[in-house]
Design a protein around this motif. Sequence first.
Motif, short mmCIF file in Angstrom:
data_model
loop_
_atom_site.label_atom_id
_atom_site.label_comp_id
_atom_site.label_asym_id
_atom_site.label_seq_id
_atom_site.Cartn_x
_atom_site.Cartn_y
_atom_site.Cartn_z
N ALA A 124 -22.97 3.08 15.47
CA ALA A 124 -24.26 2.39 15.51
C ALA A 124 -25.18 2.88 14.39
O ALA A 124 -25.87 2.08 13.75
N GLY A 125 -25.20 4.18 14.16
CA GLY A 125 -26.02 4.72 13.08
C GLY A 125 -25.54 4.27 11.72
O GLY A 125 -26.33 3.95 10.83
N VAL A 126 -24.22 4.23 11.53
CA VAL A 126 -23.65 3.76 10.27
C VAL A 126 -24.04 2.30 10.02
O VAL A 126 -24.44 1.92 8.91
N ALA A 127 -23.96 1.48 11.06
CA ALA A 127 -24.31 0.06 10.92
C ALA A 127 -25.78 -0.11 10.56
O ALA A 127 -26.13 -0.94 9.71
N ALA A 128 -26.66 0.69 11.18
CA ALA A 128 -28.09 0.57 10.90
C ALA A 128 -28.42 0.94 9.46
O ALA A 128 -29.19 0.25 8.78
N VAL A 129 -27.83 2.03 8.98
CA VAL A 129 -28.09 2.47 7.61
C VAL A 129 -27.51 1.45 6.61
O VAL A 129 -28.17 1.08 5.63
N THR A 130 -26.29 1.00 6.85
CA THR A 130 -25.66 0.03 5.95
C THR A 130 -26.47 -1.25 5.87
O THR A 130 -26.71 -1.79 4.78
N SER A 131 -26.93 -1.75 7.01
CA SER A 131 -27.73 -2.98 7.03
C SER A 131 -29.03 -2.79 6.26
O SER A 131 -29.47 -3.70 5.54
N ALA A 132 -29.66 -1.62 6.40
CA ALA A 132 -30.92 -1.37 5.72
C ALA A 132 -30.74 -1.41 4.20
O ALA A 132 -31.55 -2.02 3.48
N TYR A 133 -29.67 -0.79 3.70
CA TYR A 133 -29.46 -0.78 2.25
C TYR A 133 -28.94 -2.12 1.74
O TYR A 133 -29.16 -2.46 0.58
N ALA A 134 -28.27 -2.90 2.59
CA ALA A 134 -27.90 -4.26 2.19
C ALA A 134 -29.16 -5.09 1.96
O ALA A 134 -29.24 -5.88 1.02
N ARG A 135 -30.18 -4.87 2.80
CA ARG A 135 -31.46 -5.59 2.61
C ARG A 135 -32.15 -5.12 1.33
O ARG A 135 -32.73 -5.92 0.59
N LEU A 136 -32.09 -3.82 1.06
CA LEU A 136 -32.70 -3.30 -0.16
C LEU A 136 -31.99 -3.86 -1.39
O LEU A 136 -32.65 -4.26 -2.37
N ARG A 137 -30.68 -3.91 -1.35
CA ARG A 137 -29.90 -4.47 -2.45
C ARG A 137 -30.30 -5.91 -2.75
O ARG A 137 -30.33 -6.35 -3.90
N ASP A 138 -30.65 -6.64 -1.69
CA ASP A 138 -31.01 -8.05 -1.84
C ASP A 138 -32.50 -8.27 -2.07
O ASP A 138 -33.00 -9.39 -1.91
N GLY A 139 -33.22 -7.20 -2.43
CA GLY A 139 -34.63 -7.32 -2.77
C GLY A 139 -35.59 -6.96 -1.66
O GLY A 139 -36.79 -7.28 -1.74
N GLY A 140 -35.12 -6.28 -0.62
CA GLY A 140 -35.97 -5.91 0.50
C GLY A 140 -37.01 -4.87 0.14
O GLY A 140 -36.94 -4.22 -0.90
N ASP A 141 -37.96 -4.69 1.02
CA ASP A 141 -39.08 -3.76 0.83
C ASP A 141 -38.59 -2.32 1.04
O ASP A 141 -38.09 -1.99 2.12
N PRO A 142 -38.73 -1.45 0.03
CA PRO A 142 -38.29 -0.06 0.20
C PRO A 142 -38.96 0.65 1.38
O PRO A 142 -38.31 1.47 2.05
N ALA A 143 -40.24 0.35 1.63
CA ALA A 143 -40.93 1.01 2.75
C ALA A 143 -40.30 0.61 4.08
O ALA A 143 -40.16 1.45 4.99
#
Length: 263
Positions: A210-229
């Motif tokens: 679950a922790g791996v999935a949460a971190v991976t999803s967060a950085y996938a959003r960052l890769r696609d232009g998500g808000d760093p904060a």
Amino acid sequence: GSLAAADAALTAGAAAVWLDDPTLDLWSARAPDLPRRPGLWLRHPATAPLSPHLAAIGLPVVAGHLGALAAARSAGLPAIADHPCNAYSTATIAALADLGAGSVVLSLECSAREIARLTARLHDTPTGIAVCVHGRVPAMLTRQDHGLEPGTVRRITANPKEGGLPYELQRRRHDTVVWEARRLAAPAAAALTAGLVDAWLLECGDLDPAGVAAVTSAYARLRDGGDPAAVEQAIRPSAPAGLFPGHLEIGARELDALEPVET
């Protein structure tokens, strides 16, 4: 850290996963039986003897040292030079490519600004470039056992005169890693490298699926232009000892702070 965590990472958007199980015995008389799945790589530790089973296992190899890189090449397996191989310049990247590395993970001493300058000089090189942007990173690799059994972890705290920071000793089959208990995370700096490197490395070997999935999803959003904060907020639950920007902001030697000298 496990096949279940690997599946969680792939489902959450990872392009590939590296099996980094501290209890996995790569040096016994028989090769471990591991599945050959798309996107699954085997990570060979940096300070361990060369496993004799890389060809038999048949997974592509993340090589922690040059011996593992040579063995992968001899077996005809794709190989990545891991960050302990210390790629930090065009010359070191070219040397590792000549030894069989299709990709390299840049040294943990390179800041985001140094990475930008380096990749600008690579031009049309076929070698893939990755940079570690998140997770626990090693403060030291040692072959001492520290009285620990493989797979066990001990939390320690540095002397106050040395900063008083928390660390974790993790015993593996042939070495012990002194991990930073704080987790590397500087999403704004990492975002600066998004168009410059081929991949981001997320060090999540100690997290559950679950922790791996949460971190991976967060950085996938960052890769696609998500808000760093927003990304930083999402990854905080997996960092009970806190976050630190590490090499991404200042580099290990703070080379970016140096001023040119007029001569």
